[in-house]
Design a protein around this motif. Structure first.
Motif, short mmCIF file in Angstrom:
data_model
loop_
_atom_site.label_atom_id
_atom_site.label_comp_id
_atom_site.label_asym_id
_atom_site.label_seq_id
_atom_site.Cartn_x
_atom_site.Cartn_y
_atom_site.Cartn_z
N ALA A 250 46.40 49.35 43.76
CA ALA A 250 46.81 49.48 45.16
C ALA A 250 45.79 48.81 46.08
O ALA A 250 46.15 48.18 47.09
CB ALA A 250 46.99 50.94 45.53
N PHE A 251 44.50 48.93 45.74
CA PHE A 251 43.44 48.26 46.51
C PHE A 251 43.64 46.74 46.44
O PHE A 251 43.57 46.05 47.46
CB PHE A 251 42.08 48.66 45.95
CG PHE A 251 40.90 48.11 46.69
CD1 PHE A 251 40.36 48.79 47.77
CD2 PHE A 251 40.31 46.92 46.30
CE1 PHE A 251 39.26 48.29 48.45
CE2 PHE A 251 39.21 46.41 46.97
CZ PHE A 251 38.68 47.10 48.05
N ASN A 252 43.88 46.23 45.22
CA ASN A 252 44.12 44.79 45.07
C ASN A 252 45.32 44.34 45.90
O ASN A 252 45.28 43.30 46.57
CB ASN A 252 44.36 44.45 43.60
CG ASN A 252 43.11 44.46 42.76
OD1 ASN A 252 42.01 44.65 43.27
ND2 ASN A 252 43.27 44.26 41.46
N ASP A 253 46.41 45.12 45.84
CA ASP A 253 47.61 44.75 46.59
C ASP A 253 47.33 44.70 48.09
O ASP A 253 47.81 43.81 48.80
CB ASP A 253 48.73 45.76 46.31
CG ASP A 253 49.36 45.57 44.94
OD1 ASP A 253 49.07 44.56 44.26
OD2 ASP A 253 50.14 46.46 44.54
N PHE A 254 46.57 45.67 48.59
CA PHE A 254 46.24 45.71 50.01
C PHE A 254 45.46 44.47 50.41
O PHE A 254 45.76 43.84 51.44
CB PHE A 254 45.43 46.97 50.31
CG PHE A 254 44.97 47.07 51.74
CD1 PHE A 254 45.83 47.53 52.73
CD2 PHE A 254 43.68 46.71 52.10
CE1 PHE A 254 45.41 47.62 54.05
CE2 PHE A 254 43.25 46.79 53.41
CZ PHE A 254 44.13 47.24 54.39
N VAL A 255 44.49 44.09 49.61
CA VAL A 255 43.68 42.91 49.92
C VAL A 255 44.53 41.65 49.88
O VAL A 255 44.44 40.78 50.77
CB VAL A 255 42.49 42.82 48.93
CG1 VAL A 255 41.79 41.47 49.06
CG2 VAL A 255 41.50 43.95 49.18
N ARG A 256 45.40 41.53 48.87
CA ARG A 256 46.26 40.35 48.76
C ARG A 256 47.24 40.26 49.94
O ARG A 256 47.55 39.17 50.43
CB ARG A 256 47.01 40.38 47.44
CG ARG A 256 46.19 39.95 46.23
CD ARG A 256 47.05 39.77 45.01
NE ARG A 256 47.49 41.04 44.47
CZ ARG A 256 46.94 41.64 43.40
NH1 ARG A 256 45.92 41.07 42.78
NH2 ARG A 256 47.39 42.79 42.96
N GLN A 257 47.70 41.41 50.40
CA GLN A 257 48.67 41.43 51.49
C GLN A 257 48.08 40.95 52.81
O GLN A 257 48.77 40.36 53.64
CB GLN A 257 49.22 42.85 51.66
CG GLN A 257 50.25 43.00 52.77
CD GLN A 257 50.71 44.44 52.94
OE1 GLN A 257 50.36 45.32 52.14
NE2 GLN A 257 51.50 44.69 53.98
N HIS A 258 46.76 41.18 52.99
CA HIS A 258 46.16 40.92 54.29
C HIS A 258 45.17 39.76 54.30
O HIS A 258 44.48 39.55 55.31
CB HIS A 258 45.47 42.19 54.79
CG HIS A 258 46.42 43.31 55.05
ND1 HIS A 258 47.25 43.34 56.14
CD2 HIS A 258 46.69 44.43 54.33
CE1 HIS A 258 47.98 44.45 56.11
NE2 HIS A 258 47.67 45.12 55.02
N ALA A 259 45.06 39.03 53.21
CA ALA A 259 44.18 37.85 53.17
C ALA A 259 44.77 36.79 52.27
O ALA A 259 45.36 37.10 51.23
CB ALA A 259 42.78 38.25 52.68
N ASP A 260 44.62 35.53 52.67
CA ASP A 260 45.18 34.41 51.92
C ASP A 260 44.09 33.73 51.10
O ASP A 260 43.03 33.39 51.61
CB ASP A 260 45.79 33.38 52.87
CG ASP A 260 46.99 33.94 53.63
OD1 ASP A 260 47.72 34.77 53.04
OD2 ASP A 260 47.18 33.55 54.79
N GLU A 262 41.80 33.31 47.28
CA GLU A 262 40.83 34.15 46.58
C GLU A 262 39.59 34.42 47.41
O GLU A 262 39.10 35.56 47.47
CB GLU A 262 40.43 33.48 45.26
CG GLU A 262 39.44 34.31 44.45
CD GLU A 262 39.08 33.64 43.13
OE1 GLU A 262 38.15 34.13 42.47
OE2 GLU A 262 39.73 32.62 42.78
N GLN A 263 39.04 33.40 48.09
CA GLN A 263 37.80 33.60 48.84
C GLN A 263 38.01 34.56 49.99
O GLN A 263 37.18 35.45 50.23
CB GLN A 263 37.28 32.26 49.37
CG GLN A 263 36.00 32.35 50.19
CD GLN A 263 34.82 32.98 49.44
OE1 GLN A 263 34.73 32.88 48.21
NE2 GLN A 263 33.92 33.65 50.17
N GLU A 264 39.11 34.43 50.72
CA GLU A 264 39.38 35.33 51.84
C GLU A 264 39.68 36.74 51.35
O GLU A 264 39.32 37.73 52.00
CB GLU A 264 40.53 34.79 52.68
CG GLU A 264 40.16 33.58 53.52
CD GLU A 264 38.99 33.86 54.44
OE1 GLU A 264 39.01 34.86 55.17
OE2 GLU A 264 38.01 33.07 54.41
#
Length: 458
Positions: A250-260, A262-264
């Motif tokens: 869920a943490f990974n999904d949240f990060v992927r949802q709000h940043a474009d 890998e670096q971001e």
């Protein structure tokens, strides 16, 4: 073993003023890296048999005195108030403990903000109904050392009577010492005056020993209230144990949802925590991870938040900055040194990978035992839960909660200060679910023998 060697290199016998030979090693001695270990939860059914086990275990508990010795595994013992009662301690001794400890963690759910999916009625059986009387923890540098220590401890349990093993849980991490979300853990620890260890760069001044060791002077110049008689209380400390199931997917999904990209995504993850996954702090490496910095105990904690008052480098809401403000100007004033804790976290389950999604959470147990030691442990955890974790008023963030360990009964917000306007990210969920816990007392070696021998009957 680099961390332990770093501590050994900083140890100066001539600086020792504490009675290290009477203090359990687990209080002052950091875990190895890599590490393996086990938590065993015991219930005392019969007082005399329970005391016999305590006496037997006491022989295997190393003290904090041998910082430079060849210790490959060490065992620690902590006891709940219900456990002390089951062991037959006199009413006068039981009543000398502070009220939160006497009530136990489950009864303090209101003060701890343990509601909803974190409420005590959802906890695992070992933590229900004050079943946890004795917590036995063993840390080791490798499986062989752990097996030897476990054989000794379980051998004493088998030789005793009137004690039931209600749960065990193995844990461990490799040399990266990373938690379930892939971040290096256990970096920042307070230095205790009189323990003989010099403060590392960025570690701040050594704190008064009474903040961690009962019977010694605290930051106020006086000892914290100590259980009586002195044979029981002196050189002990209090322990907070909280077991969390983690949701790295869920943490990974949240990060992927709000940043474009890998670096971001890695940058947003670091902003949520306050450090990059290697352990490198944002304030020393603002734009990208630096693995050499993260692995260097001489540098990875050598910073504060002066010069970053607006939180443009490390957001005020970041998990690390919330729990260790390091000189941040707080809206609600408090002495942050009174809330410093010795942390002994232990990670369990498979390692984090970037491919994990929310659908993977729960398939295999992943999580962390959040364990910390302090003479003010119960006051500290209740303050942290109420103010620094599950509120944002102290940083002028209103109802915003800790993005990593906060309880988000509704989707929460994470604020990132930016110019010209701050950015608010919605949809933060509960990434760590509480599965149980207890307030514990970690007696001195003298106190363990006193309990084992029923010294109050002399």
């Amino acid at each position: 073993m680099a961390l332990l060697q770093h501590l050994k290199d900083r140890f100066r016998r001539e600086r020792v003023t504490l009675q290290l030979g009477d203090i359990q090693a687990l209080i002052l001695r950091s875990r190895p890296e890599p590490y393996v270990g086990i938590h065993a939860m015991l219930h005392v059914d019969e007082a005399e048999g329970g005391r016999d086990l305590i006496a037997r275990l006491a022989k295997h508990i190393p003290s904090a005195d041998d910082w430079t010795g060849d210790l490959h595994a060490w065992t620690g013992v902590a006891i709940s108030h219900a456990g002390l009662q089951a062991l037959g301690l006199p009413d006068s001794a039981l009543a000398s403990f502070p009220l939160p400890f006497r009530e136990g963690m489950a009864a303090r759910a209101e003060q701890l903000r343990d509601f909803g999916e974190n409420a005590p009625e959802t906890w695992e059986d070992a933590y229900q109904g004050k079943r946890l009387h004795i917590a036995l923890t063993i840390y080791a540098e490798d499986k062989a050392a752990l097996d030897e220590a476990v054989d000794k401890a379980m051998g004493e349990l088998r030789a005793s009577r009137g004690v039931t093993l209600v749960g065990t849980h193995e844990f461990g991490a490799d040399e990266d010492a990373k938690n379930p979300f892939g971040f290096r853990d256990g970096i920042s620890q307070p230095v205790v005056q009189g323990a003989g260890v010099e403060p590392p760069p960025g570690g701040g001044r050594a704190l008064a020993p009474g903040e961690f060791i009962l019977g010694e002077n605290s930051e106020s110049g006086q000892p914290v209230a100590m259980p009586e008689p002195p044979e029981l209380g002196r050189n002990g400390s209090f322990v907070v144990l909280r077991k969390y199931d983690s949701r790295p997917g869920a943490f990974n999904d949240f990060v992927r949802q709000h940043a474009d990209g890998e670096q971001e995504q890695e940058k947003l993850a670091a902003q949520l925590v306050g450090r990059w996954r290697s352990g490198a702090p944002l304030n020393l490496s603002p734009e990208r991870d630096d693995e050499a910095l993260g692995a260097d105990p001489q540098r990875n904690n050598d910073f504060d938040f002066k010069g970053d008052e607006r939180g443009l480098v490390c957001p005020h809401a970041a998990h690390m900055r919330r729990l260790n403000p390091r000189g941040t100007s707080l809206t609600i004033l408090t002495d942050e040194n009174l809330h410093r804790i010795i942390r002994r976290p232990s990670t369990f389950g498979p390692k984090w990978t970037p491919e994990l999604t929310a659908s993977d959470d729960g398939r295999e147990p992943r999580g962390i035992y959040f364990i910390f030691i302090s003479a003010r442990a119960y006051d500290t955890i209740e303050f942290l839960q109420q103010e620094w974790i599950n509120r944002g008023n102290f940083l002028d963030l209103g109802k915003e909660r800790d993005p990593v360990v906060g309880l988000h009964e509704e989707p929460g917000t994470f604020t990132i200060p930016e110019q010209p306007v701050r950015r608010r990210i919605d949809g933060v969920s509960t990434f760590n679910r509480l599965r149980g816990g207890e307030y514990l007392f970690m007696p001195s070696l003298t106190a363990l023998r006193w309990i084992g021998e029923a010294g109050w009957k002399d």
